[in-house]
Design a protein around this motif. Sequence first.
Motif, short mmCIF file in Angstrom:
data_model
loop_
_atom_site.label_atom_id
_atom_site.label_comp_id
_atom_site.label_asym_id
_atom_site.label_seq_id
_atom_site.Cartn_x
_atom_site.Cartn_y
_atom_site.Cartn_z
N ASP A 263 0.83 -1.21 0.00
CA ASP A 263 0.00 0.00 0.00
C ASP A 263 0.87 1.26 0.00
O ASP A 263 0.51 2.27 -0.60
N ALA A 264 2.00 1.17 0.69
CA ALA A 264 2.89 2.33 0.82
C ALA A 264 4.01 2.33 -0.22
O ALA A 264 4.93 3.14 -0.14
N SER A 265 3.92 1.45 -1.23
CA SER A 265 5.02 1.29 -2.18
C SER A 265 5.26 2.54 -3.02
O SER A 265 6.41 2.85 -3.37
N TYR A 266 4.21 3.27 -3.35
CA TYR A 266 4.39 4.51 -4.13
C TYR A 266 5.16 5.53 -3.31
O TYR A 266 6.10 6.17 -3.80
N ALA A 267 4.78 5.67 -2.05
CA ALA A 267 5.51 6.57 -1.16
C ALA A 267 6.96 6.10 -0.99
O ALA A 267 7.89 6.91 -1.00
N MET A 268 7.16 4.80 -0.86
CA MET A 268 8.51 4.27 -0.71
C MET A 268 9.35 4.57 -1.94
O MET A 268 10.52 4.97 -1.82
N TYR A 269 8.76 4.41 -3.10
CA TYR A 269 9.50 4.64 -4.34
C TYR A 269 9.98 6.09 -4.43
O TYR A 269 11.11 6.35 -4.82
N LEU A 270 9.13 7.04 -4.05
CA LEU A 270 9.47 8.44 -4.21
C LEU A 270 10.36 8.98 -3.09
O LEU A 270 11.18 9.87 -3.32
N VAL A 271 10.25 8.43 -1.89
CA VAL A 271 10.97 9.02 -0.76
C VAL A 271 12.29 8.33 -0.46
O VAL A 271 13.16 8.92 0.20
N HIS A 272 12.49 7.11 -0.94
CA HIS A 272 13.66 6.34 -0.48
C HIS A 272 15.02 6.99 -0.81
O HIS A 272 15.95 6.86 -0.01
N PRO A 273 15.18 7.68 -1.96
CA PRO A 273 16.51 8.28 -2.19
C PRO A 273 16.91 9.29 -1.12
O PRO A 273 18.09 9.39 -0.77
N PHE A 274 15.93 10.01 -0.60
CA PHE A 274 16.23 11.01 0.43
C PHE A 274 16.65 10.33 1.73
O PHE A 274 17.57 10.80 2.41
N LEU A 308 9.67 2.33 7.43
CA LEU A 308 8.93 3.07 8.45
C LEU A 308 8.52 4.45 7.95
O LEU A 308 7.37 4.88 8.16
N VAL A 309 9.43 5.15 7.28
CA VAL A 309 9.13 6.47 6.75
C VAL A 309 8.04 6.37 5.68
O VAL A 309 7.12 7.20 5.63
N SER A 310 8.11 5.35 4.85
CA SER A 310 7.13 5.16 3.78
C SER A 310 5.74 4.90 4.34
O SER A 310 4.75 5.47 3.86
N ILE A 311 5.66 4.05 5.33
CA ILE A 311 4.36 3.75 5.95
C ILE A 311 3.79 5.00 6.61
O ILE A 311 2.59 5.30 6.48
N ALA A 312 4.65 5.74 7.31
CA ALA A 312 4.19 6.98 7.96
C ALA A 312 3.71 7.99 6.91
O ALA A 312 2.66 8.63 7.09
N LEU A 313 4.46 8.13 5.84
CA LEU A 313 4.09 9.06 4.77
C LEU A 313 2.77 8.64 4.13
O LEU A 313 1.91 9.48 3.81
N HIS A 314 2.60 7.34 3.94
CA HIS A 314 1.37 6.83 3.33
C HIS A 314 0.16 7.06 4.24
O HIS A 314 -0.89 7.53 3.79
N LYS A 315 0.34 6.75 5.52
CA LYS A 315 -0.79 6.84 6.46
C LYS A 315 -1.16 8.27 6.82
O LYS A 315 -2.35 8.62 6.92
N TRP A 316 -0.16 9.10 7.02
CA TRP A 316 -0.41 10.43 7.60
C TRP A 316 -0.30 11.57 6.60
O TRP A 316 -0.56 12.73 6.97
N PHE A 317 0.08 11.25 5.36
CA PHE A 317 0.08 12.30 4.34
C PHE A 317 -0.70 11.87 3.10
O PHE A 317 -1.68 12.51 2.72
N GLU A 318 -0.27 10.78 2.50
CA GLU A 318 -0.86 10.37 1.23
C GLU A 318 -2.35 10.09 1.35
O GLU A 318 -3.16 10.66 0.59
N LYS A 319 -2.74 9.22 2.28
CA LYS A 319 -4.16 8.87 2.41
C LYS A 319 -5.03 10.06 2.81
O LYS A 319 -6.09 10.30 2.20
N PRO A 320 -4.65 10.84 3.83
CA PRO A 320 -5.48 12.00 4.19
C PRO A 320 -5.62 13.02 3.06
O PRO A 320 -6.70 13.56 2.84
N VAL A 321 -4.51 13.28 2.35
CA VAL A 321 -4.56 14.26 1.26
C VAL A 321 -5.46 13.76 0.15
O VAL A 321 -6.29 14.53 -0.40
N LEU A 322 -5.36 12.48 -0.20
CA LEU A 322 -6.21 11.92 -1.24
C LEU A 322 -7.68 12.01 -0.84
O LEU A 322 -8.54 12.37 -1.65
#
Length: 338
Positions: A263-274, A308-322
């Motif tokens: 579920d968080a794979s899109y967030a993981m893909y975009l954030v992992h380089p940072f 962990l960062v990807s899951i947090a980004l997915h749960k607390w940013f991606e899903k609420p914004v969508l």
Amino acid sequence: MLNSIQILRAIAALLVVFAHFEFVEPAVGGFGVDIFFVISGFIMAYIVNKNADAFLYRRIVRIMPLYYSMTAFVIALFLLKPSWFRNVIVTPGAIIKSLLFIPYRIKGSGPILSLGWTLNYEMFFYVSIAICLAVFGRKKGMLACLVTLTLFSILVMLLPLTNSLILFWGNSIILEFVAGSLLYYAWTKWLRNPGGMLRSVLIFLGLISFLTLVLMDHYYDPKPYRFLIFGVPSVFLAAGFLAMEPYINPKNKIHATMVLLGDASYAMYLVHPFVIYAMIRLVFVRFKLEGFGFELAELILSMIIVCLVSIALHKWFEKPVLKRLKLSLDKRFDAKKI
């Protein structure tokens, strides 16, 4: 969405993270992108078959918020610390093309968020589907899209073309979306409930395909024949995972965690380089340790933090914004349908 597909999405994202960490030379894991494209083709066919209403609108709402946010983050970092970036060029033209998913190269630099090159292909696929749906209708639109993209890619490979946009969009990698969509139709007709023997064969072929992908990624340059080298094995790998769908238990903690990572794979893909850059350049460098053991510890810790960062980004940013975007733009669509 199927749990097996979500788990495969998680594995694909983790492979890309592993590749960018460069734990082995040559790096292995870049074929995670090809797995993503096959999965995307499968999911788009699934969505069109289920509900094709406002197809492009849903795709735009799904991918833009996080991509735009990460692009803005890169621009901000570039303005603050340009020395951190070797191949990023920020100009008004680069910003506009990055945000509009238009492929470009300026002195070796592509999209401002470099990983955006894959989203350029994704958006091209989405727009192609939307046009064909509008012209041919839901029942024939997806088939028309797959035929058109296949013919387009073949023509680009055969003709002596020089236009960079046409060469980009006509790259054989676009056939991975086509193959993923065809896998969906094969799954609905023959593979949804395979017999014991066929299920075992599919799982075995999936395992062999994965090993083939690893070897090919390590020893060969996939660029000239990427669809054949990475795309075809990725299709068989996806088919193998689909065959394992009955064996996935959502109550199993490992299975549930992998589905969550999917579920968080899109967030993981975009954030992992940072995350990788921060860990290597700001944390590990302070220890001044070398050796295989330390590098392995770096890899494991970095992968855990990325997850962990990807899951947090997915749960607390991606899903609420969508959810908020959909409520404000069109109350007819439920967030779960995106």
